[in-house]
Design a protein around this motif. Structure first.
Motif, PDB file in Angstrom:
ATOM      1  N   GLY A 246      31.405  49.477  89.907  1.00  0.00           N
ATOM      2  CA  GLY A 246      31.700  49.342  91.320  1.00  0.00           C
ATOM      3  C   GLY A 246      32.185  50.639  91.932  1.00  0.00           C
ATOM      4  O   GLY A 246      32.047  51.723  91.359  1.00  0.00           O
ATOM      5  N   ASN A 247      32.752  50.533  93.105  1.00  0.00           N
ATOM      6  CA  ASN A 247      33.222  51.703  93.841  1.00  0.00           C
ATOM      7  C   ASN A 247      34.687  51.995  93.567  1.00  0.00           C
ATOM      8  O   ASN A 247      35.441  51.118  93.138  1.00  0.00           O
ATOM      9  N   ILE A 248      35.079  53.209  93.823  1.00  0.00           N
ATOM     10  CA  ILE A 248      36.503  53.548  93.846  1.00  0.00           C
ATOM     11  C   ILE A 248      37.059  52.984  95.152  1.00  0.00           C
ATOM     12  O   ILE A 248      36.537  53.283  96.222  1.00  0.00           O
ATOM     13  N   PRO A 249      38.090  52.143  95.090  1.00  0.00           N
ATOM     14  CA  PRO A 249      38.590  51.496  96.312  1.00  0.00           C
ATOM     15  C   PRO A 249      38.990  52.514  97.380  1.00  0.00           C
ATOM     16  O   PRO A 249      39.638  53.514  97.094  1.00  0.00           O
ATOM     17  N   GLU A 250      38.608  52.232  98.601  1.00  0.00           N
ATOM     18  CA  GLU A 250      38.915  53.126  99.705  1.00  0.00           C
ATOM     19  C   GLU A 250      40.413  53.298  99.881  1.00  0.00           C
ATOM     20  O   GLU A 250      40.899  54.364 100.259  1.00  0.00           O
ATOM     21  N   ARG A 251      41.186  52.256  99.559  1.00  0.00           N
ATOM     22  CA  ARG A 251      42.633  52.299  99.770  1.00  0.00           C
ATOM     23  C   ARG A 251      43.375  53.028  98.659  1.00  0.00           C
ATOM     24  O   ARG A 251      44.601  52.997  98.609  1.00  0.00           O
ATOM     25  N   ILE A 252      42.646  53.715  97.789  1.00  0.00           N
ATOM     26  CA  ILE A 252      43.323  54.416  96.696  1.00  0.00           C
ATOM     27  C   ILE A 252      44.272  55.486  97.229  1.00  0.00           C
ATOM     28  O   ILE A 252      45.227  55.893  96.568  1.00  0.00           O
ATOM     29  N   GLY A 253      44.036  55.913  98.451  1.00  0.00           N
ATOM     30  CA  GLY A 253      44.935  56.877  99.082  1.00  0.00           C
ATOM     31  C   GLY A 253      46.318  56.325  99.329  1.00  0.00           C
ATOM     32  O   GLY A 253      47.253  57.083  99.631  1.00  0.00           O
ATOM     33  N   ASN A 254      46.486  54.984  99.201  1.00  0.00           N
ATOM     34  CA  ASN A 254      47.816  54.375  99.335  1.00  0.00           C
ATOM     35  C   ASN A 254      48.750  54.796  98.208  1.00  0.00           C
ATOM     36  O   ASN A 254      49.970  54.695  98.334  1.00  0.00           O
ATOM     37  N   LEU A 255      48.161  55.253  97.110  1.00  0.00           N
ATOM     38  CA  LEU A 255      48.980  55.729  95.986  1.00  0.00           C
ATOM     39  C   LEU A 255      49.411  57.159  96.295  1.00  0.00           C
ATOM     40  O   LEU A 255      48.991  58.120  95.657  1.00  0.00           O
TER      41      LEU A 255
END
Length: 541
Positions: A273-282
């Motif tokens: 799958g994809n790398i979640p777009e919200r990974i920037g929340n980390l």
């Protein structure tokens, strides 16, 4: 009186499950019997949920039957010693004696208040053995470090009694079996390191009960299944390392709720799958490793807003798209960027020059094209630049030769052309120079002899001309020289055996104008394993 499983099952035919807690408190009842009890009285799905809780109740009840003190601590450690089948440095043989206070044994620390064993550190002692069941009597143990030994077998269920445990490191051993679900009852655990063992099964959902957990390291085991969603509930988690397992499925969105994560490594699995777009929340991440999985799609732009990040590693996936030109607008402290072996395309972003702390840049094995931007010369801390197996064109920017810290310059198989400038002698720390399979022309500059730390040079499959650069053969530390298939002429130096004492690989194939004889002294190159001299005019003496 011995209570058998059959007796209890008959008893339960007329009694409801309320009888369970009474029965499991009996010391004669084994955990195997409890399994039978649960499945005899409840639906299977409901039984699975309560099983771990009942086992814990049983363990606590059994623990209560044994009054623990410094004597039982000593007996537990002596029991451990009895399970050690190899102690090559004799640490336990010489120290762990009943004649000496247990608090003075090697690796043992006792608390000043209760005079109980609170810490056991036996790491790096090459011990071989297993963990005994009475290890669970060390009820004041807060730190347990058995890392880097040869312990094997399963972890005993009785370790669930170690409810004061805060630090547990059993990495680099040979433990087997499923990752124990009873870890979920060690409510004060802050560090759990099970890396480099042979644990199997899935990641227990009971980990969600350890709200104090800061480090969870399951690296290099045989753990299967998906990353459980409950991992995201570990609000104090700072390091999660699941690298090198057999995990499948996608990256759970709930993982992005662990906002205190500083290091996340889920490389070498089979995640899709994809790398979640919200990974920037980390936003506290400083290391992100998602290498060698089956991820697709593009890199979420939110990653480039994580201002604390120092390492981004996406090697070995099927990621695609172009790199945004604002790549380094916020990544001011980025030190390592690994994007090789993907499907990225387009030009090299000019903003890369804004990553002023960058030490390693690897864009190899992609479909990048266009020129190598001259702004890259502003990366004054760069140590490794690898752009191999792409479609870069144009010349090497002269600014690259001002990066005095550069140790690896790898441009293999591109469409780079032009001359190799004399300024190459500025790269005095260079260890590996690979410009093979490009379109370079002209002479190899004599200044290359100033690269005294060079260990490997590969200029093969270009159009270099002129005489064989004898200066190369004066760099005594060289282990590999490849000048094959160029337009070079001349002879192999007669003293090659003395000037290249460390040479291991020598490739001089396809040099049409290479003449003379093969020097006798080459037999003195004692480390030489590969010698390629075909397709030229050399002759034997």
């Amino acid at each position: 009186m011995k209570i058998s499983s059959k007796d209890i099952l008959n008893f339960l035919k007329t009694k409801r499950e309320i009888s369970l807690l009474f029965i499991v408190s009996k010391p004669q009842v084994t955990s195997h019997t409890i399994f039978l009890l649960i499945y005899a009285t409840m639906e299977k799905a409901f039984a699975s949920c309560l099983l771990t809780h009942l086992l814990l109740h049983y363990a606590m009840a059994s623990s209560a039957m044994t009054h623990t003190n410094i004597t039982t601590d000593q007996l537990a450690l002596l029991s451990l010693k009895s399970q050690i089948i190899s102690d090559p440095f004799h640490f336990l043989d010489e120290s762990w004696s009943p004649a000496i206070s247990v608090c003075h044994w090697v690796g043992v620390t006792c608390g000043s208040r209760h005079q109980r064993v609170k810490s056991l550190n036996l790491s790096n002692l090459a011990l071989m053995g297993s963990i005994p069941r009475d290890f669970g009597n060390l009820t004041f143990l807060a730190t347990l470090d058995l890392g880097s030994n040869n312990f094997h077998g399963n972890l005993p269920q009785e370790m669930a009694r170690l409810h004061r445990l805060k630090f547990l490191d059993i990495s680099f051993n040979n433990f087997i079996g499923e990752v124990p679900s009873w870890f979920g009852f060690l409510h004060e655990l802050q560090v759990l390191n099970l890396g480099y063992n042979s644990f199997t099964g899935s990641i227990p959902s009971s980990f969600s009960n350890i709200s104090t957990l800061e480090t969870l390291n399951l690296r290099s085991n045989f753990i299967e299944g998906q990353i459980p969603k409950v991992i995201g509930s570990l609000i104090n988690l700072r390091e999660l390392n699941l690298r090198g397992n057999k995990l499948i499925g996608s990256i759970p969105l709930s993982l992005l709720n662990a906002s205190r994560l500083e290091s996340l490594d889920i490389s070498f699995n089979s995640l899709e799958g994809n790398i979640p777009e919200r990974i920037g929340n980390l936003h506290n991440l400083n290391e992100l490793g998602i290498q060698f999985n089956k991820l697709t799609g593009s890199i979420p732009l939110s990653i480039f807003n994580i201002s604390k990040i120092e390492v981004i590693a996406f090697t070995g996936n099927s990621l695609s798209g172009i790199l945004p030109n604002g790549l380094c607008n916020h990544l001011q402290i980025l030190k390592e960027l690994y994007l090789h072996k993907n499907n990225f395309h387009g030009h090299m972003p000019t903003s890369l020059s804004n990553c002023s702390e960058l030490q390693l840049l690897d864009l190899s094995v992609n479909d990048f094209d266009g020129p190598i931007h001259s702004g890259i010369g502003r990366l004054s801390n760069l140590q490794k630049l690898s752009l191999k197996y792409n479609h870069f064109t144009g010349i090497i920017p002269i600014s690259i030769f001002n990066i005095s810290s550069l140790q690896y310059l790898i441009l293999r198989r591109n469409n780079v052309s032009g001359y190799l400038p004399r300024e190459i002698d500025n790269l005095t720390k260079m260890q590996m120079l690979d410009l093979s399979e490009n379109m370079f022309i002209g002479e190899i500059p004599k200044e290359i002899s100033n690269l005294i730390e060079l260990e490997g040079i590969d200029l093969a499959y270009n159009s270099f001309s002129g005489s064989l650069a004898m200066e190369i053969f004066n760099i005594s530390g060289l282990r590999k020289i490849s000048l094959s298939f160029n337009n070079l002429s001349g002879t192999i130096p007669s003293n090659i055996g003395s000037v290249l004492p460390n040479i291991e690989e020598l490739y001089l194939m396809g040099l049409t104008y290479l003449v003379g004889t093969i020097p006798h002294s080459i037999s003195n190159c004692s480390k030489l394993t590969i010698l390629e001299l075909s397709y030229n005019q050399l002759r034997k003496t």
